[in-house]
Design a protein around this motif. Structure first.
Motif, short mmCIF file in Angstrom:
data_model
loop_
_atom_site.label_atom_id
_atom_site.label_comp_id
_atom_site.label_asym_id
_atom_site.label_seq_id
_atom_site.Cartn_x
_atom_site.Cartn_y
_atom_site.Cartn_z
N VAL A 141 0.87 -1.30 0.02
CA VAL A 141 0.05 -0.09 -0.06
C VAL A 141 1.08 1.32 -0.01
CG1 VAL A 141 -1.88 -1.18 1.17
CG2 VAL A 141 -0.39 0.09 2.49
N GLU A 193 -1.67 3.69 -5.95
CA GLU A 193 -2.78 2.77 -6.43
C GLU A 193 -2.77 2.54 -8.09
OE1 GLU A 193 -2.73 5.91 -5.10
OE2 GLU A 193 -4.07 6.20 -3.54
N ASP A 194 -1.98 3.26 -8.58
CA ASP A 194 -1.64 3.24 -10.21
C ASP A 194 -0.80 2.31 -10.83
OD1 ASP A 194 0.61 4.61 -9.48
OD2 ASP A 194 0.11 6.18 -11.18
N LEU A 249 -2.35 -7.65 -1.37
CA LEU A 249 -2.19 -6.07 -1.11
C LEU A 249 -1.80 -6.05 0.15
CD1 LEU A 249 -2.33 -3.19 -2.39
CD2 LEU A 249 -4.98 -3.01 -1.44
N PHE A 303 -3.67 6.48 0.66
CA PHE A 303 -3.66 5.48 -0.31
C PHE A 303 -5.13 5.00 -0.30
CE2 PHE A 303 -3.50 0.95 -1.45
CZ PHE A 303 -2.60 1.04 -2.55
N ASP A 304 -5.44 5.11 -1.60
CA ASP A 304 -7.04 4.60 -1.72
C ASP A 304 -7.01 3.04 -2.13
OD1 ASP A 304 -9.66 4.32 -2.83
OD2 ASP A 304 -9.60 6.18 -3.91
N ALA A 305 -7.14 2.30 -1.06
CA ALA A 305 -7.19 0.72 -1.39
C ALA A 305 -8.21 0.28 -2.40
CB ALA A 305 -7.38 0.08 0.25
N LEU A 360 -9.36 1.81 -4.92
CA LEU A 360 -9.02 2.09 -6.12
C LEU A 360 -7.80 1.46 -6.50
CD1 LEU A 360 -9.08 4.26 -8.39
CD2 LEU A 360 -7.60 5.55 -7.18
N ALA A 361 -6.98 0.94 -5.77
CA ALA A 361 -5.92 -0.03 -6.12
C ALA A 361 -6.50 -1.28 -6.59
CB ALA A 361 -4.89 -0.12 -4.88
N ASN A 384 -8.07 -1.05 -9.85
CA ASN A 384 -7.19 -0.93 -10.91
C ASN A 384 -6.61 -2.32 -11.42
OD1 ASN A 384 -7.20 1.75 -11.22
ND2 ASN A 384 -5.72 2.40 -10.30
N GLU A 411 -6.36 -8.66 0.59
CA GLU A 411 -5.78 -7.33 1.39
C GLU A 411 -5.48 -7.83 2.83
OE1 GLU A 411 -8.30 -3.95 0.77
OE2 GLU A 411 -9.58 -4.81 -0.64
#
Lengths: 216, 216
Positions: free
Chosen positions: A143, A147-148, A165, A176-178, A180-181, A184, A196
């Motif tokens: 993390v 995210e990208d 993750l 950190f936007d979990a 969103l990760a 992606n 996660e």
């Protein structure tokens, strides 16, 4: 020209990978290739995984690094059979290849094993291109990495059967936007399971172990 | 055979790098190559660096990624001239090479620049092998990556003129021994300056900027 040379190297590697796959099938051995950036927590994830699986499941580990035996030393403390590949003998290779795995697996001895885990060299690019004869691939993203990353390194996430993750215990201290990760990851590999978890605290570890046991 | 092929590729790259060096010298341009693992914070470090240097110093940036223009978009917000290289057009290359930099630098236009920064592809292995005609190299390591990375990836730290230890704002939440990480860097590269900073909070940023200004 560089692309053509690489194509030849990859084709030769694939032939060797098929030989490995045949060898592993004969030994009734499930082989997992674990890949990630440097420092995402592969070794810590493996240490906790081995503690949970063994002794019911007999696990061996091949660890790849350019230099040092640090990770093999840490993993050996779990009681698993461990061998280290140092690629500085091969010009400092940035990935493990099928012939390296063949040599290491024979050195380790696979007769008494149920599961062979390969901890690949920390690199989110090249290891994704090299088939080593494995049954499944897992990519670890931390993390702290942004995210990208699945969008920037899509091949690694496309070739992986599952993703971890890691370091979710650090989420309160990061922007950190979990979700969103994860989104992606699923964008480049729809349907891929994502676990996660925190290898440090053990949080979220059970679904990962359940998935891994189901593979065997 | 793989090692021989790689030697040829590196020799050809070096010839092109010498041409780049000649071109940059003619333009009176200082070129900095910034390298690291994925997610160590190169882009955030650069954003803050550009905000501090400009407009006194005119900076251009070449950003390398396999896919996406995310980093170039973020960097362009600082007002710097930015161009993106996506290596998925070159078979997904894991590093920037001298010919790619030649093309990108001419596309960017260097006449009005004092400093050209190259943000290399996130990879702690391969970019260290490819000279791009730069004047200096900086490696960024994040405190979330583990203290032993300089020992495991020594070439990257040996070829770098300075190192940044980033994300020190996270130290209270990690079991990371920063003095040991710095000691490991100096073990593989004695005398190399190391800047411990946080690109997020700005903590420790001034010594890095002072060093960079001295190079120009």
């Amino acid at each position: 020209m560089e692309i053509k040379i690489r194509k030849n190297i990859l084709e030769k590697n694939l032939t060797e990978a098929e030989k490995n796959r045949h060898f592993f099938r004969e030994k009734n051995l499930f082989v997992l290739n674990m890949m990630s950036s440097p420092g995402s927590g592969k070794t810590q994830t493996l240490c906790r995984t081995l503690e949970q699986l063994m002794p019911d499941i007999q696990v061996g580990v091949i660890v790849g690094d350019i230099c040092t035996t640090n990770d093999a030393d840490r993993l050996a403390e779990t009681g698993a059979k461990v061998t280290q590949i140092n690629t500085d003998q091969f010009g400092g290779d940035c990935h493990l290849s099928a012939p390296m795995i063949d040599t290491a697996a024979r050195k380790l001895g696979c007769d008494d094993l149920d599961l062979l885990i390969v901890e690949n060299i920390g690199n989110l690019v090249c290891p994704a291109e090299f088939d080593i004869g494995e049954n499944a691939r897992v990519v670890v993203l931390s993390v702290t990495e942004g995210e990208d990353k699945p969008l920037k390194y899509p091949l690694m996430f496309q070739v992986s059967d599952a993703a971890i993750l890691n370091k979710v215990d650090l989420l309160p201290y990061l922007d950190f936007d979990a979700p969103l990760a994860v989104e992606n990851m699923k964008k480049v590999h729809p349907g891929m399971p994502v676990f996660e978890l925190s290898a440090k605290t053990g949080q979220g570890f059970d679904p990962w172990l359940t998935w891994l046991r189901q593979q065997l």
